[in-house]
Each structure stands twice: as C-alpha cells, then as structure tokens.
Design an enzyme around this catalytic site. Structure first.
Site: not given
Ligand code: TYM
Length: 350
Positions: A128, A212, A215
């Site tokens: 990032k 991947k 967003k």
């Molecule tokens: P974020 O917002 O990037 O993504 C949300 C969830 O979607 C999953 N994900 C995917 N799964 C499969 N294929 C993909 N291409 C894909 N892109 C995203 C992510 O793995 C996630 O489960 N850091 C986290 C948010 C967070 C969090 C937490 C999660 C903050 N605190 C505590 C669990 C526990 C994040 O940025 O997810």
C-alpha cells in the site's frame, strides 16, 4: 531499548466463550471478493449459532485519505451489505469501529507491545505504501496493531477473513501471546483462530489471474461490484480474461491456468459446490459455454443482495438504528475488557 522482564512462557489456555469477529474497511465499493471471501461466510457462521460481531473499519479507512462526506456514505454502504447478505442485527452485533472508543485505547497499548521488527515484515504496508513509504501515514504502518486491538478487545476466538488478512491475524496472535506473557496474565487474551480458508479465500481480478480482485484496482472491469446491475455483471463476465483451451476435467490441470481457476472457483463458491463438481459438469466445454452460465449464476446470487442494499441505502434510518444499537452492545462487551487491561498494565483507575 528494554524488553519486558517476564521471560517465562505463560501458555495457559483461554477459557472464555466462542466469539466470531470480523470487519470490512469503509474505503470504496464492495466487490465479489469481499462477498465470497467474507460476507457470505459471516452469514454462514452466524447461522451456526455463533455469536458474531461485524464492524465497519472506519478508523482503518482513514489510514489513507478519505473524503469525509464519502466516508459516512461508505460506512452506511458496508452496514447495508452486512444486512443485505443475511446478517441479522438481532443475533449479530453490527457497528462502526470509531463508535467504540476502546478500539483506539487498546491499539495504543498494543503499539507498546508489538515490536517494530514484526511490523516491518507486514507485506500489506509494503504494497500500500508503494515507492513512497516516507509519505505514508503513520497509521498505515501501525494498521495491523489496530486490527489486533479490534479482535482482542472482544476476546474473539475466530476471525473469518479472506486470505489477504492472514499475516495480520498471525500478528494478532503474537500480540496476544506477548501481552499475556509480559504482564503475567496467562490465558487473558485468546489466541484467535484465523478462518482464512473458505471456498474462495482469494478471488482474483477478472483482467489478470495473478492479481487479487481489489477495491483499489483502477480498472472497474477487474471486479464485480456489489452495486453492479445485471447487464454490467453479464458484460464483465463475458469480457473476463481467459485462455483458448476448454475447461479441464481435473483440479490439478487448473493450477497452470490462473484465469480459468479463478472463474471455476467463483462458480463453485456462488453455487456452494466443490470445484470438482463444477469441473464434472463443465470439463471439456469451452468458455463460450461456461461464461454465460457463470454470469447467470452471479446475477441470480447478487441481485437480491444488491436490491436489498439499494433499498436500505435509499433511507438510512434503519441502517443508522442498527449501527447505533450495535455500537452500544459492542461497547458493553469492550469496556470491561479495556478496564481489565488497564488494571493489568497498572494504569491509575481511581
Ligand atoms: P478489507 O476491507 O480489505 O476486506 C474485507 C474482507 O474481504 C476480504 N477480501 C477478499 N476475499 C477474497 N478475495 C478477495 N479478492 C478479497 N478482497 C478482500 C478480506 O480478506 C476481508 O475479510 N484489515 C481488514 C479489515 C479489518 C479486520 C479487522 C478484519 C480491520 N480490523 C479485524 C478482521 C478482523 C481489511 O482491510 O479488509
């Protein structure tokens, strides 16, 4: 530099209740990867009777610039996605991270537990921050520490996420273990189980089987957004990158064909089938036959979610009520844990 004095391992097992927790960042449109890797699995876990906490990670979102007006809208959109994908606010706690102050308090304490060397290894920061690390926010660097606080504040025992969060979940376990050990509080925090192995833990871009679905990909053609209408989904699947060969009969033969593997994985996850079952049906057929079936399945699966999200977003009263109620219920769990942490650390509490 001095380390904590307690060097004896304190491996006592955690004896608290089962609790599932996860979050999604409020930073842009949700896509099929979020749906299959996260949302759909949260609903399945909820339906096993597990107590679930799901939050909108708005504190995490601002580690990169967010337009304030958009941030509020995105927060509601993620809450709408939770509800539309089947989470029931009577059973699950749905809340905005920033509405529970204890997240930031615990994150500070964990900033003093986590080691710089641990954070230096985090690949997501490297991705990032790109070439201009020195221009990144400090928050982006300590982002995984806040994530550990999110999880441990509720003493969560299981954390369902996509595969990309695996390293952050391992760090969470390291922080929990070091806290328990340094403060001689065996078993105070659980070592949460990362549930990163769902049916589609890493949905790939429709334009590049090696990247991947994300967003932040500049090409909207690379992803199916939860707000895309049926025509857009059909067009994106039709244009998805593939190779000229027909689909193989075996899983092993998919390994060398990332785009084909991705489309088969998406089909299997949407249909609740194994990839073997999908290949048993489509093996030997070309993409000309497979893609329309996949597009129809994607539209049929996503259309009810999209329609419900739109309905909820049209009048945010219901969303706001759910978020407010969720924040109160989450605070009621979090505050006593933070109080215990403060006592363990030795903060004056009057
Ligand atoms: P974020 O917002 O990037 O993504 C949300 C969830 O979607 C999953 N994900 C995917 N799964 C499969 N294929 C993909 N291409 C894909 N892109 C995203 C992510 O793995 C996630 O489960 N850091 C986290 C948010 C967070 C969090 C937490 C999660 C903050 N605190 C505590 C669990 C526990 C994040 O940025 O997810």
């Amino acid at each position: 530099m001095s380390d904590a004095p307690n060097s004896s391992p304190a491996p006592a097992a955690y004896a608290g209740p089962r609790r599932v927790l996860s979050g999604i960042q409020a930073s842009g449109a949700l896509h099929l990867g979020n749906y299959l890797g996260a949302l759909k699995r949260f609903t399945q876990l909820q339906d096993t009777g597990a107590p679930c906490l799901l939050f909108v990670a708005d504190l995490h979102a601002i580690t990169v610039w967010q337009d304030p007006a958009l941030l509020t809208a995105q927060t509601r959109e993620i809450a709408a996605a939770y509800l539309a994908s089947g989470l029931d606010p009577a059973r699950s706690i749905i809340f905005p991270q920033s509405a529970v102050r204890a997240h930031a308090d615990l994150a500070w304490i964990f900033n003093c537990v986590a080691r710089l060397g641990w954070l230096d290894r985090m690949t997501q920061f490297k991705e990032k921050s790109g070439k201009h690390k020195e221009r990144s926010s400090v928050g982006l660097y300590t982002y995984p520490v806040l994530q550990a606080a999110d999880i441990l504040l509720y003493k969560a025992t299981e954390v369902p996420t996509g595969e990309d969060q695996k390293q952050h979940l391992e760090l969470t376990r390291d922080i929990a273990a070091k806290f328990n050990n340094d403060f001689n509080a065996p078993g105070f925090f659980p070592l949460p189980e990362p549930l990163t192995q769902g049916p589609a833990p890493r949905v790939m871009s429709l334009r590049d089987g090696a990247a991947k679905m994300s967003k932040s990909d500049p090409s909207d053609q690379s992803r199916i957004n939860l707000t895309d209408d049926a025509d857009t989904i059909l067009a994106k699947v039709r244009k998805a990158k593939t190779d000229p060969e027909p689909l193989p009969e075996t899983i092993e033969a998919l390994d060398a064909r990332p785009e084909a593997k991705n489309l088969v994985t998406i089909y299997a996850a949407l249909a609740d089938l194994s990839r073997e079952q999908v290949l048993a049906e489509f093996g030997g057929q070309g993409f000309g036959a497979f893609k329309p079936k996949l597009a129809d399945l994607a539209v049929a699966s996503m259309a009810p979610v999209t329609a419900e999200m739109r309905r909820l977003m049209a009048d945010p009263t219901e969303i706001d009520r759910v978020l407010k109620d969720g924040a109160e219920r989450a605070t009621a769990i979090a505050d006593p844990v933070l109080d215990d942490v403060k006592q363990i650390v030795g903060f004056w509490r009057g």
